[in-house]
Design an enzyme around this catalytic site. Sequence first.
Site, PDB file in Angstrom:
ATOM      1  N   ASP A 139      -2.507   4.780  18.137  1.00  0.00           N
ATOM      2  CA  ASP A 139      -2.439   4.517  16.698  1.00  0.00           C
ATOM      3  C   ASP A 139      -2.543   5.832  15.931  1.00  0.00           C
ATOM      4  O   ASP A 139      -3.549   6.550  16.044  1.00  0.00           O
ATOM      5  CB  ASP A 139      -3.561   3.568  16.285  1.00  0.00           C
ATOM      6  N   HIS A 146      -2.645   6.628   2.496  1.00  0.00           N
ATOM      7  CA  HIS A 146      -3.790   5.932   3.092  1.00  0.00           C
ATOM      8  C   HIS A 146      -4.851   6.940   3.533  1.00  0.00           C
ATOM      9  O   HIS A 146      -6.061   6.726   3.299  1.00  0.00           O
ATOM     10  CB  HIS A 146      -3.321   5.098   4.288  1.00  0.00           C
ATOM     11  N   GLU A 211      -4.395  -3.753   8.349  1.00  0.00           N
ATOM     12  CA  GLU A 211      -3.696  -2.496   8.116  1.00  0.00           C
ATOM     13  C   GLU A 211      -2.203  -2.710   8.369  1.00  0.00           C
ATOM     14  O   GLU A 211      -1.808  -3.124   9.460  1.00  0.00           O
ATOM     15  CB  GLU A 211      -4.219  -1.376   9.026  1.00  0.00           C
ATOM     16  N   GLU A 213       1.214  -1.549   9.290  1.00  0.00           N
ATOM     17  CA  GLU A 213       1.765  -0.425  10.037  1.00  0.00           C
ATOM     18  C   GLU A 213       3.119  -0.780  10.637  1.00  0.00           C
ATOM     19  O   GLU A 213       3.458  -1.949  10.815  1.00  0.00           O
ATOM     20  CB  GLU A 213       0.817  -0.011  11.178  1.00  0.00           C
ATOM     21  N   LYS A 265     -12.123  -1.196  16.029  1.00  0.00           N
ATOM     22  CA  LYS A 265     -10.674  -1.338  16.152  1.00  0.00           C
ATOM     23  C   LYS A 265     -10.218  -2.123  17.382  1.00  0.00           C
ATOM     24  O   LYS A 265      -9.106  -2.639  17.408  1.00  0.00           O
ATOM     25  CB  LYS A 265     -10.032   0.064  16.220  1.00  0.00           C
TER      26      LYS A 265
END
Length: 436
Positions: A139, A146, A211, A213, A265
């Site tokens: 990631d 951001h 999030e 992405e 996460k």
Amino acid sequence: MSAIDETHDPGRGSWVASANGHSEFPIQNLPLGVFSPPGGAPRGGVAIGDMIFDLGAALEAGLFSGEAAKAAEAAAGPALNPLMALGAAPRLALRKRVSALLAADGAERARVEGLSVKLLHPSGSCTMHLPAAIGEFTDFFAGIHHARNGGRRRDLNNPLNLNYKYVPVAYHSRASSVRPSNVPIRRPNGQRKAPDEGAPTYGPCQKLDYELELAVWIGPGNDQGEPIPIGRSADNIVGLGLVNDWSARDVQGWESQPLGPFLGKNFGSTVSPWVVTAEALAPFRVAQPARPEGDPRPLPHLWDEADQREGAFDIALEAFLLTEGLRAKGLPPHRMSASNTTDLYWTLAQLVTHHTSGGCNLRAGDLFGTGTISGPTREGYGSLMELSEDGTRETELESGETRTFLENGDEAIFRAHCRKPGFISIGFGECRARII
């Protein structure tokens, strides 16, 4: 990089009626995925309108030959890793052949349409799976808005770390907990410590976030110790999707010093099930936006003129939230933000090259997340941490509810579309999951 060809022709329609004018999957798209028809095993397929074209059934019917047959065989199984390992040429041959088979004016229309009962499955009755067996999930932190918004909580005057504009920052996330759309995500427990607390406590996350992405699917990869030069990095990008890198902000904030995210996460990430191929995206390549005056030029191993001219993508992104209150009143999901992949500070090729520059080997089916893609203003913020200013500002919903962070029953929904005059718009399908 992929070229524009007959498969992008805006005049090409399909005998699959639902594909014509479809907002996500017209014949110009043809994304790849893994699905199960009712009572059937997982297998490779191609989205076409509201249907899924069964690659294995097409192989059995003798509809492929040469490079296209090689690619179809590699894509027909329960994971797309074999296809991802082949590289661009067989994938392009497969795309051209499937496009010709499904075209309204195709030379073999009568034969193929006569086999449609075996070849086509209604997508609404099928179960979607992960497109590939994910070996590794990295990631990145490539969305500068951001990064800056998060850094302001630490230092208003210097929100970005010194290395940010030189290094495509990333961490190694957890491949084992990546799930396809529509698989619920359980609220994680974790250790957290608020600034006014004397000691940490353990319990359910109180600041659960999404999030927005871009997912980057990798293949064929490289041998260990052999970096991928920036000029060849685009050849190792099979296609794109969407990924929600769910984040337990209170857990993340306490545990991240000094080594970075861990339990904040690793409890789950959601990825959209369709891989929109690099070939389908060819018309939507654009120049990488110029860096602001005063920003450093990337180091030579991360700089390629062709990549700067056409290494970015013009993909419109949207994040929505569907709550229990909205469902109860029959209201649609609330749009939380809209941004664009041109808000990324680094190109995808730069991410690939940097990842391998120390000798790390990538493998077919590896997954990258770009990091949260936020726009420069509040309307484009791709996470609740930014929208709520870390829980201090509420978003009002049409149901009368308010949100700072996610509550149980909330469903985060991401959508993406490519639009350009002279070409047919294509979509990515939804990346969505509910918190339980």
